[in-house]
Design an enzyme around this catalytic site. Structure first.
Site, PDB file in Angstrom:
ATOM      1  N   GLU A 197       0.836  -1.212   0.000  1.00  0.00           N
ATOM      2  CA  GLU A 197       0.000   0.000   0.000  1.00  0.00           C
ATOM      3  C   GLU A 197       0.867   1.257   0.000  1.00  0.00           C
ATOM      4  O   GLU A 197       0.562   2.234  -0.683  1.00  0.00           O
ATOM      5  CB  GLU A 197      -0.923  -0.040   1.222  1.00  0.00           C
ATOM      6  N   ILE A 221      -9.883   2.120   1.379  1.00  0.00           N
ATOM      7  CA  ILE A 221      -9.721   2.993   2.554  1.00  0.00           C
ATOM      8  C   ILE A 221      -8.785   4.150   2.222  1.00  0.00           C
ATOM      9  O   ILE A 221      -8.975   5.276   2.686  1.00  0.00           O
ATOM     10  CB  ILE A 221      -9.198   2.164   3.747  1.00  0.00           C
ATOM     11  N   ASP A 222      -7.794   3.883   1.402  1.00  0.00           N
ATOM     12  CA  ASP A 222      -6.847   4.938   1.033  1.00  0.00           C
ATOM     13  C   ASP A 222      -7.396   5.877  -0.043  1.00  0.00           C
ATOM     14  O   ASP A 222      -6.748   6.885  -0.352  1.00  0.00           O
ATOM     15  CB  ASP A 222      -5.546   4.319   0.511  1.00  0.00           C
ATOM     16  N   ALA A 223      -8.545   5.535  -0.619  1.00  0.00           N
ATOM     17  CA  ALA A 223      -9.064   6.342  -1.728  1.00  0.00           C
ATOM     18  C   ALA A 223      -9.263   7.814  -1.355  1.00  0.00           C
ATOM     19  O   ALA A 223      -8.808   8.696  -2.097  1.00  0.00           O
ATOM     20  CB  ALA A 223     -10.366   5.731  -2.253  1.00  0.00           C
ATOM     21  N   MET A 261      -7.774  -2.103   1.453  1.00  0.00           N
ATOM     22  CA  MET A 261      -6.769  -1.062   1.722  1.00  0.00           C
ATOM     23  C   MET A 261      -6.824   0.011   0.644  1.00  0.00           C
ATOM     24  O   MET A 261      -6.704   1.205   0.936  1.00  0.00           O
ATOM     25  CB  MET A 261      -5.370  -1.678   1.753  1.00  0.00           C
TER      26      MET A 261
END
Lengths: 130, 91
Positions: free
Chosen positions: A80, B66-68, B63
């Site tokens: 990520e 959520i990071d968008a 993930m």
């Protein structure tokens, strides 16, 4: 990480990328009609940045590691971080070097592509995965 | 002329504050979301280790989701940093 897991992650990622491409092309088409070629190219660039970042993250997530939950989680977090870093670097390069950049379509393509990443969840409970 | 420079400086300073808030609050929210999901992943993996491969793909995709907002916020912040549309009003 075994081959079955890698294959499953890749399949979900490919499904997500397919939706990302569709939505990016759609947004780009809308901006092509509304604001011209530069806007369309900017929208495609915004979508492509997310796809490239996701691909870099996938490469990191697929690297072999130990089978414990902690190591897998650590690999996913690294993936990520790589993804976000790649997207930020590409955005920086675009804003600094792309002369004909139109900011709003770039953000539009980016938003559409980022939100379409969740489309990979459609394949999670697919019975054909097994 | 003097007023214009003053207005430019004011818009730029407020823009910097806005950019900081966009990136900072987005990062905090993403961190909270990812930490909650990682906690749930470890919890599920400890209860049923055979589900780890199934959960792994879901964690990877979630993930990204959520990071968008953080990524979108970074894009908006860069737009305000490099091509601020608010400055066009003054010029």
């Amino acid at each position: 990480m075994d081959k079955v897991t890698n294959k499953k992650i890749s399949r979900e990622f490919i499904k997500a990328v397919r939706w990302q491409i569709i939505i990016t092309v759609f947004i780009s088409g809308v901006f092509l009609l509304a604001a011209g070629v530069n806007a369309a190219v900017s929208a495609i660039a915004g979508g492509a940045f997310v796809i490239v970042g996701g691909f870099a993250g996938l490469m990191m997530a697929r690297r072999p590691n130990g089978g414990t939950a902690g190591t897998i989680l650590f690999a996913l977090l690294k993936a990520e971080v790589i993804k976000v870093l790649v997207i930020i670097i590409l955005l920086l390069v675009a804003f600094r070097c792309f002369q004909g950049l139109v900011p709003l379509p770039l953000i539009g393509g980016l938003v559409g592509s980022v939100l379409a990443f969740g489309a990979g969840l459609l394949t999670v409970n697919n019975e054909n995965d097994e | 002329m003097g007023n214009t420079v003053q207005y430019l400086a004011m818009v730029q300073s407020y823009t910097i504050i806005g950019i900081s808030l966009i990136i900072g609050l987005g990062a905090v929210a993403a961190c909270i979301g990812i930490s909650l999901m990682c906690c749930s992943f470890l919890n599920g993996a400890a209860r049923q280790p055979e589900l780890i491969p199934t959960l792994q793909g879901k964690v990877f995709l979630l993930m990204g989701l959520i990071d968008a907002p953080f990524i979108i916020g970074v894009g908006l912040a860069m737009m305000f940093a490099f091509a601020n549309p608010l400055l066009a009003v003054i010029k």
